[in-house]
Design a protein around this motif. Sequence first.
Motif, PDB file in Angstrom:
ATOM      1  N   LEU A   4       0.830  -0.929   0.087  1.00  0.00           N
ATOM      2  CA  LEU A   4      -0.021   0.007   0.267  1.00  0.00           C
ATOM      3  C   LEU A   4       0.916   1.335   0.038  1.00  0.00           C
ATOM      4  O   LEU A   4       2.016   1.424   0.493  1.00  0.00           O
ATOM      5  CB  LEU A   4      -0.768  -0.090   1.198  1.00  0.00           C
ATOM      6  CG  LEU A   4      -2.037  -1.256   1.416  1.00  0.00           C
ATOM      7  CD1 LEU A   4      -2.650  -0.825   2.432  1.00  0.00           C
ATOM      8  CD2 LEU A   4      -2.586  -1.649  -0.181  1.00  0.00           C
ATOM      9  N   THR A   5       0.367   2.307  -0.784  1.00  0.00           N
ATOM     10  CA  THR A   5       1.180   3.463  -0.724  1.00  0.00           C
ATOM     11  C   THR A   5      -0.027   4.592  -0.207  1.00  0.00           C
ATOM     12  O   THR A   5      -1.132   4.481  -0.043  1.00  0.00           O
ATOM     13  CB  THR A   5       1.443   3.990  -2.086  1.00  0.00           C
ATOM     14  OG1 THR A   5       0.233   4.143  -3.009  1.00  0.00           O
ATOM     15  CG2 THR A   5       2.547   2.748  -2.622  1.00  0.00           C
ATOM     16  N   LEU A   6       0.929   5.768   0.448  1.00  0.00           N
ATOM     17  CA  LEU A   6      -0.158   7.082   0.747  1.00  0.00           C
ATOM     18  C   LEU A   6       0.413   8.240   0.131  1.00  0.00           C
ATOM     19  O   LEU A   6       1.759   8.515   0.257  1.00  0.00           O
ATOM     20  CB  LEU A   6       0.169   7.165   2.354  1.00  0.00           C
ATOM     21  CG  LEU A   6      -0.757   7.981   3.063  1.00  0.00           C
ATOM     22  CD1 LEU A   6      -0.846   7.681   4.615  1.00  0.00           C
ATOM     23  CD2 LEU A   6      -0.663   9.295   2.926  1.00  0.00           C
ATOM     24  N   ASP A   7      -0.556   8.898  -0.499  1.00  0.00           N
ATOM     25  CA  ASP A   7      -0.280  10.118  -1.403  1.00  0.00           C
ATOM     26  C   ASP A   7      -0.834  11.316  -0.881  1.00  0.00           C
ATOM     27  O   ASP A   7      -2.078  11.109  -0.234  1.00  0.00           O
ATOM     28  CB  ASP A   7      -0.780   9.811  -2.736  1.00  0.00           C
ATOM     29  CG  ASP A   7       0.005   8.729  -3.528  1.00  0.00           C
ATOM     30  OD1 ASP A   7       1.358   8.621  -3.355  1.00  0.00           O
ATOM     31  OD2 ASP A   7      -0.838   8.052  -4.250  1.00  0.00           O
ATOM     32  N   LEU A   8      -0.189  12.452  -0.905  1.00  0.00           N
ATOM     33  CA  LEU A   8      -0.962  13.725  -0.509  1.00  0.00           C
ATOM     34  C   LEU A   8      -1.323  14.426  -1.793  1.00  0.00           C
ATOM     35  O   LEU A   8      -0.324  14.715  -2.621  1.00  0.00           O
ATOM     36  CB  LEU A   8       0.083  14.560   0.168  1.00  0.00           C
ATOM     37  CG  LEU A   8       0.355  13.944   1.776  1.00  0.00           C
ATOM     38  CD1 LEU A   8       1.064  15.129   2.474  1.00  0.00           C
ATOM     39  CD2 LEU A   8      -1.065  13.512   2.620  1.00  0.00           C
ATOM     40  N   LEU A   9      -2.606  15.010  -1.702  1.00  0.00           N
ATOM     41  CA  LEU A   9      -3.114  15.492  -3.072  1.00  0.00           C
ATOM     42  C   LEU A   9      -3.398  17.029  -2.564  1.00  0.00           C
ATOM     43  O   LEU A   9      -3.874  17.340  -1.555  1.00  0.00           O
ATOM     44  CB  LEU A   9      -4.340  14.904  -3.675  1.00  0.00           C
ATOM     45  CG  LEU A   9      -4.271  13.372  -3.616  1.00  0.00           C
ATOM     46  CD1 LEU A   9      -5.407  12.746  -4.141  1.00  0.00           C
ATOM     47  CD2 LEU A   9      -3.077  12.831  -4.807  1.00  0.00           C
ATOM     48  N   GLU A  10      -3.280  17.850  -3.629  1.00  0.00           N
ATOM     49  CA  GLU A  10      -3.559  19.194  -3.398  1.00  0.00           C
ATOM     50  C   GLU A  10      -5.035  19.442  -3.468  1.00  0.00           C
ATOM     51  O   GLU A  10      -5.698  20.510  -2.819  1.00  0.00           O
ATOM     52  CB  GLU A  10      -2.771  20.332  -4.457  1.00  0.00           C
ATOM     53  CG  GLU A  10      -1.492  20.276  -4.105  1.00  0.00           C
ATOM     54  CD  GLU A  10      -0.646  21.289  -5.130  1.00  0.00           C
ATOM     55  OE1 GLU A  10      -1.423  22.045  -5.863  1.00  0.00           O
ATOM     56  OE2 GLU A  10       0.469  21.473  -5.116  1.00  0.00           O
ATOM     57  N   ALA A  11      -5.686  18.648  -4.330  1.00  0.00           N
ATOM     58  CA  ALA A  11      -7.175  18.827  -4.171  1.00  0.00           C
ATOM     59  C   ALA A  11      -7.786  17.312  -4.415  1.00  0.00           C
ATOM     60  O   ALA A  11      -7.016  16.434  -5.090  1.00  0.00           O
ATOM     61  CB  ALA A  11      -7.668  19.368  -5.591  1.00  0.00           C
TER      62      ALA A  11
ATOM     63  N   ARG B 152       0.284  11.027   9.007  1.00  0.00           N
ATOM     64  CA  ARG B 152       0.854  11.643   7.691  1.00  0.00           C
ATOM     65  C   ARG B 152       0.356  13.230   7.884  1.00  0.00           C
ATOM     66  O   ARG B 152       1.011  14.035   7.640  1.00  0.00           O
ATOM     67  CB  ARG B 152       0.613  11.031   6.649  1.00  0.00           C
ATOM     68  CG  ARG B 152       1.176  11.371   5.189  1.00  0.00           C
ATOM     69  CD  ARG B 152       2.570  11.337   5.340  1.00  0.00           C
ATOM     70  NE  ARG B 152       3.233  12.221   4.312  1.00  0.00           N
ATOM     71  CZ  ARG B 152       3.394  13.459   4.329  1.00  0.00           C
ATOM     72  NH1 ARG B 152       3.227  14.176   5.416  1.00  0.00           N
ATOM     73  NH2 ARG B 152       4.162  14.172   3.352  1.00  0.00           N
ATOM     74  N   LEU B 153      -1.007  13.253   7.921  1.00  0.00           N
ATOM     75  CA  LEU B 153      -1.538  14.441   8.230  1.00  0.00           C
ATOM     76  C   LEU B 153      -0.840  15.451   9.420  1.00  0.00           C
ATOM     77  O   LEU B 153      -0.519  16.564   9.458  1.00  0.00           O
ATOM     78  CB  LEU B 153      -2.954  14.501   8.541  1.00  0.00           C
ATOM     79  CG  LEU B 153      -3.757  13.907   7.185  1.00  0.00           C
ATOM     80  CD1 LEU B 153      -5.223  13.987   7.542  1.00  0.00           C
ATOM     81  CD2 LEU B 153      -3.546  14.871   5.962  1.00  0.00           C
ATOM     82  N   GLY B 154      -0.292  14.775  10.517  1.00  0.00           N
ATOM     83  CA  GLY B 154       0.206  15.465  11.710  1.00  0.00           C
ATOM     84  C   GLY B 154       1.569  15.785  11.298  1.00  0.00           C
ATOM     85  O   GLY B 154       1.966  16.847  11.642  1.00  0.00           O
TER      86      GLY B 154
END
Length: 329
Positions: A198-205, A282-284
């Motif tokens: 599994l992977t975790l990405d951060l998106l601007e939108a 991750r948001l932290g």
Amino acid sequence: MSTDWNALVGTRVVARVRSPNGLYDVLGDLIGADDDLLRIVTKRGERQVPRANVIAGGPVPPAPSRAAPPHRALSVGDLEVVMADHWRAPETDWLGGWLLRAAGGFTRRANSALAVGEPGMPLDVAVLEVTDWYSDRGMTPLAATPHPTIDEEDAGQLLAAAEAFRAAGWQEVPGAGATVLTAPTGEVRAPRDLPAGLTLDLLEAPDAAWLARYHYRGEAVPPVGRELLASAPEQVFAAVRDGGTTVAVARGSLARRWAGVTAVEVDPAYRRRGLGAALVARLGEWAWQHRAAAVYVQVGEGNEAGFALYGAAGFETHHTYAYLTPTSP
């Protein structure tokens, strides 16, 4: 760059003002802004500042109400106002210090009156004003009423506002309340590993896959919901992927040096594998990189899995709130 004062209504601001005697600052809550005047409520009462005399200024974080770590230092009312800045309804009005919000019915938070601060009129009259504001829009009136502990700085004001609604016949909406949890950003960012593959990405939108995974009360996000998701001064969208499939999502937001965590959802087939914890961590980390001093999350009544997830991440109860309505639920 000039300050957009209209966009700052409802926030704590400082304005530097030119006068015949020199420069001075006005610090307080901005409750109104038009072409001629800024209306700022300071510790000594409301000040009306001519726009032509303002040479600089902008938003400032709420003042701590007590000596405590950042996630505990704000009063209940101040934190409620901060959180409102993370989830801005497309239509708002200020009734003194009360914030009236409408967003086409998507979430109670964005479609209720936030009864903190002084409304600038007798409380029974303010309740009638709230009722009329929502009735004019074809909406059932709704008020968010925080529950302070008795030693809170603003306990008297918050309790009086709630009592005014109840005296007018408003009733609590069963099962609709929530608990506000807060934590130091440094504790929330503790790394959590994802299961292999599994992977975790951060998106601007939010992309189409993110929106397809997130649901509100089991339904797809309507257009006004997408507007709300992008309504904070800054936000990011986390997505856990299994190959090309998005299996878990969450939203992080920033406003007034606070971070917020909302819209956490995990595919039922992937639950109990640590995906929620990885999203929050991750948001932290994102909040830490953006210098947020503290993080909040709101957990609905009966969401035991949510309380367990956030408790393990370092969150603790700040306060609770209920929703009141003038009609029997």
